[in-house]
Design an enzyme around this catalytic site. Structure first.
Site, PDB file in Angstrom:
ATOM      1  N   LYS A 205     -17.510   1.480   5.795  1.00  0.00           N
ATOM      2  CA  LYS A 205     -18.455   2.402   4.627  1.00  0.00           C
ATOM      3  C   LYS A 205     -19.494   2.633   4.624  1.00  0.00           C
ATOM      4  CE  LYS A 205     -16.258   4.838   0.780  1.00  0.00           C
ATOM      5  NZ  LYS A 205     -15.194   4.670  -0.404  1.00  0.00           N
ATOM      6  N   GLU A 211     -16.526  -8.994   8.475  1.00  0.00           N
ATOM      7  CA  GLU A 211     -16.131  -9.271   9.445  1.00  0.00           C
ATOM      8  C   GLU A 211     -16.679  -7.986  10.127  1.00  0.00           C
ATOM      9  OE1 GLU A 211     -14.045 -10.311   5.261  1.00  0.00           O
ATOM     10  OE2 GLU A 211     -15.090  -8.756   6.251  1.00  0.00           O
ATOM     11  N   GLY A 266      -9.876   2.730   0.814  1.00  0.00           N
ATOM     12  CA  GLY A 266      -9.980   1.807   1.222  1.00  0.00           C
ATOM     13  C   GLY A 266      -8.487   2.572   2.292  1.00  0.00           C
ATOM     14  N   ARG A 267      -7.558   2.016   1.565  1.00  0.00           N
ATOM     15  CA  ARG A 267      -6.068   1.641   1.148  1.00  0.00           C
ATOM     16  C   ARG A 267      -5.451   2.828   1.446  1.00  0.00           C
ATOM     17  NH1 ARG A 267      -7.953  -0.845  -2.540  1.00  0.00           N
ATOM     18  NH2 ARG A 267      -6.893  -0.457  -5.011  1.00  0.00           N
ATOM     19  N   GLU A 352      -3.527  -4.796  -3.934  1.00  0.00           N
ATOM     20  CA  GLU A 352      -4.567  -4.772  -3.734  1.00  0.00           C
ATOM     21  C   GLU A 352      -5.206  -3.759  -5.425  1.00  0.00           C
ATOM     22  OE1 GLU A 352      -7.709  -5.026  -0.929  1.00  0.00           O
ATOM     23  OE2 GLU A 352      -8.295  -3.319  -1.052  1.00  0.00           O
ATOM     24  N   HIS A 383      17.597 -13.434   9.505  1.00  0.00           N
ATOM     25  CA  HIS A 383      17.931 -15.312   9.145  1.00  0.00           C
ATOM     26  C   HIS A 383      17.062 -15.470   9.289  1.00  0.00           C
ATOM     27  CE1 HIS A 383      21.490 -13.798  12.633  1.00  0.00           C
ATOM     28  NE2 HIS A 383      21.230 -12.390  12.539  1.00  0.00           N
ATOM     29  N   LYS A 509     -15.684 -13.622  -1.284  1.00  0.00           N
ATOM     30  CA  LYS A 509     -16.263 -13.314   0.001  1.00  0.00           C
ATOM     31  C   LYS A 509     -18.331 -13.602  -0.290  1.00  0.00           C
ATOM     32  CE  LYS A 509     -15.621  -8.836   1.646  1.00  0.00           C
ATOM     33  NZ  LYS A 509     -14.816  -7.468   1.506  1.00  0.00           N
TER      34      LYS A 509
END
Length: 543
Positions: A205, A211, A266-267, A352, A383, A509
């Site tokens: 954005k 990153e 964002g999510r 979040e 399993h 961050k």
């Protein structure tokens, strides 16, 4: 208000004490038609919540709790553009991204956002189609074969889930994802690709996500090393960002920059231009069906009474376990290889959003909020962690997501997978008494039989929801994701927290910006002794 002091909350506490000795076996025995009153259907989605430690009274009390906390009013405020994200003073309008172009106006600061949404949707879909049909070629005139989406968090998880889930609908451009700052991620993605047939999309954005920018510059260096010129970036790079100027400075022309909106987190953004990799993977027709499925779930959520409202029931049953029955986690188990990214996606969407310890207005919450979400695709996880679900000491409710049809039709594998999903929910509910275990071991002598029977006993009474899809297609995937979005919103409203900010993501961050230069420079350190020791070890390993 402090919701724990309300009559609705205290009635649920008393009811939980009354239900403490009740086993689901007994509930099914008392009502052989229990499924009939405890499942809902919607456009090829079936939600079975009968295998829960609940009664009709439980559901009525939970619905009363939701009404007490103003869920219907908050849902209306969200739908109409109210600034319910109060810490950032923003509207929350991911639902508007799914509205048809002729929908009634939805206004943010007086502006109807529907035309803007569809203008940007049409631009992104046109770009995707130009890659699919070969109209948009690379700088050397070759057809684009690979699309690399570079983002992180909400700019990565939602699109990646959808691209994987819709694999049977893929067109002829391969879609890849790079998110991790670990160079192994981008190195492995780029190794088989060719610069002249690859397009990169940078999703940020602000066009400043550390990153994403780190990987973007690595992609640009790889692009130049592939023999192409800096000027060729314009045909091989696109961006999804609000910062058109920063994208242009990177070399991306404005026509290849697609908008992000302040009123979508964002999510919750896979429905917007952030869904560009989905559009490239499956094309415009299927992406519009994806939006239609989500819109269908929106209409159900906004207009269905709580007692039969699928996302609300999913949320309220989760609150029952988290706040009244002592559960601290939630397992998500898709019995579909194509939905294998769903647990990771829901980890971000849920934890979040609702991992908060302060109320909307800054007070300290007096109850548990978001739980620990984990999961893996079935049958693999049978399993792995299913031992704990069946015989562990912790209460872990589980969601089972199963598609009824397969496009692959290899042998009896799909039927085997579905049978295992259904069997696991039955086993979790029923359990196995010691008497039943003893009856299975009549061939063994005593005392071996009694000793082994103790280990083969299953307590049962372990709750699960079954979410069945007629088929895993774009429409049903849209419904499924929107269902979980509304579940999380409902829980946030009941808990009195803001599900749409994420300040906890930023602190670490910010500290990393200070530590990174210290890793390379032999300067004096001023952290705690542990962090100083970790930095010193890195320096020794990288002299």
């Amino acid at each position: 208000m402090n919701i724990t002091q309300s009559a609705a909350w205290q009635n649920l506490q008393a009811h939980c004490a009354d239900m403490a000795g009740t086993h689901m076996r007994d509930l099914f025995a008392a009502d052989p038609q229990r499924f009939d009153s405890m499942h809902e259907t919607l456009h090829g989605l079936l939600f079975d919540y009968s295998k829960n430690r609940i009664s009709e009274e439980t559901l009525n009390l939970l619905c009363k709790l939701a009404e007490t906390t103003g869920l219907p009013q908050q849902a209306e405020a969200m739908r109409h553009g109210g600034k319910i994200n109060i810490s950032e003073k923003r509207a929350v309008l991911h639902t508007a991204l799914r509205l048809p172009a002729d929908a009634d106006p939805v206004r943010v600061d007086g502006e109807n956002v529907i035309p803007t949404i569809h203008r940007e949707l049409d631009r992104a879909l046109a770009f995707a189609e130009s890659l699919i049909n070969g109209v948009h070629t690379g700088a050397t005139g070759k057809r684009i074969t690979d699309f690399v989406h570079i983002g992180i968090g909400g700019s990565d998880l939602g699109p990646q889930l959808a691209v994987q889930a819709l694999q049977p609908f893929h067109k002829n451009v391969r879609v890849h994802f790079v998110s991790n700052s670990d160079d192994a991620n981008i190195a492995q993605i780029l190794a088989p690709l060719h610069a002249e047939t690859t397009v990169f999309c940078l999703a940020s954005k602000s066009f400043g996500t550390p990153e994403t920018l780190l990987n973007a510059h690595a992609a640009r260096a790889w692009f130049r090393d592939g023999g192409l010129r800096e000027a060729d970036i314009a045909r091989h790079f696109a961006a999804i960002s609000s910062n058109v100027e920063a994208a242009h400075n990177f070399g991306i022309p404005p026509d290849n920059v697609f908008a992000m909106f302040d009123w979508v987190g964002g999510r919750y953004s896979v429905w917007s231009a952030i869904g560009l990799p989905v559009m490239v993977a499956v094309g415009g027709t299927h992406f519009r069906k994806f939006l239609s499925g989500a819109h269908a779930m929106d209409e159900h959520f906004f207009h269905t009474p709580l007692r039969h409202n699928i996302p609300a029931l999913l949320a309220l049953i989760g609150i029952w376990y988290s706040n009244f029955c002592g559960a601290h986690g939630q397992a998500v188990v898709p019995y579909s290889h194509n939905l294998r990214r769903l647990p990771g996606y829901l980890q971000q969407l849920d934890m979040e959003s609702n991992g908060k310890h302060r109320t909307l207005h800054g007070g300290k919450v007096e109850h548990h909020t978001g739980g620990i979400v984990f999961g893996e695709e079935g049958v693999n996880c049978q399993h792995a962690f299913f031992q704990l679900l069946h015989q562990g000491t912790r209460l872990v409710p589980a969601d089972f997501i199963v598609s009824m049809r397969t496009p692959y039709k290899i042998g009896r594998q799909h039927r085997f997978t579905v049978a295992n999903a259904f069997a696991q929910t039955e086993a979790l509910m029923r359990g196995k008494t010691q008497h039943e275990a003893l009856a299975e071991l009549l061939h063994l002598p005593e005392p071996e039989r009694s000793s082994l029977a103790a280990h083969k006993e299953f307590p049962g009474n372990r709750p699960s929801n079954s979410i069945l899809l007629e088929t895993l297609d774009p429409f049903r995937l849209g419904m499924l994701i929107a269902m979980y979005e509304h579940k999380i919103f409902t829980q946030g409203v009941v808990w009195g927290i803001n599900s749409f900010d994420q300040w906890g993501v930023e602190y670490g961050k910010a500290l990393a910006k200070n530590i990174e230069p210290e890793l390379a420079l032999a300067q004096e350190l001023h952290h705690d002794s542990s962090t100083n020791g970790l930095i010193a070890f890195y320096r020794r390993c990288n002299p």
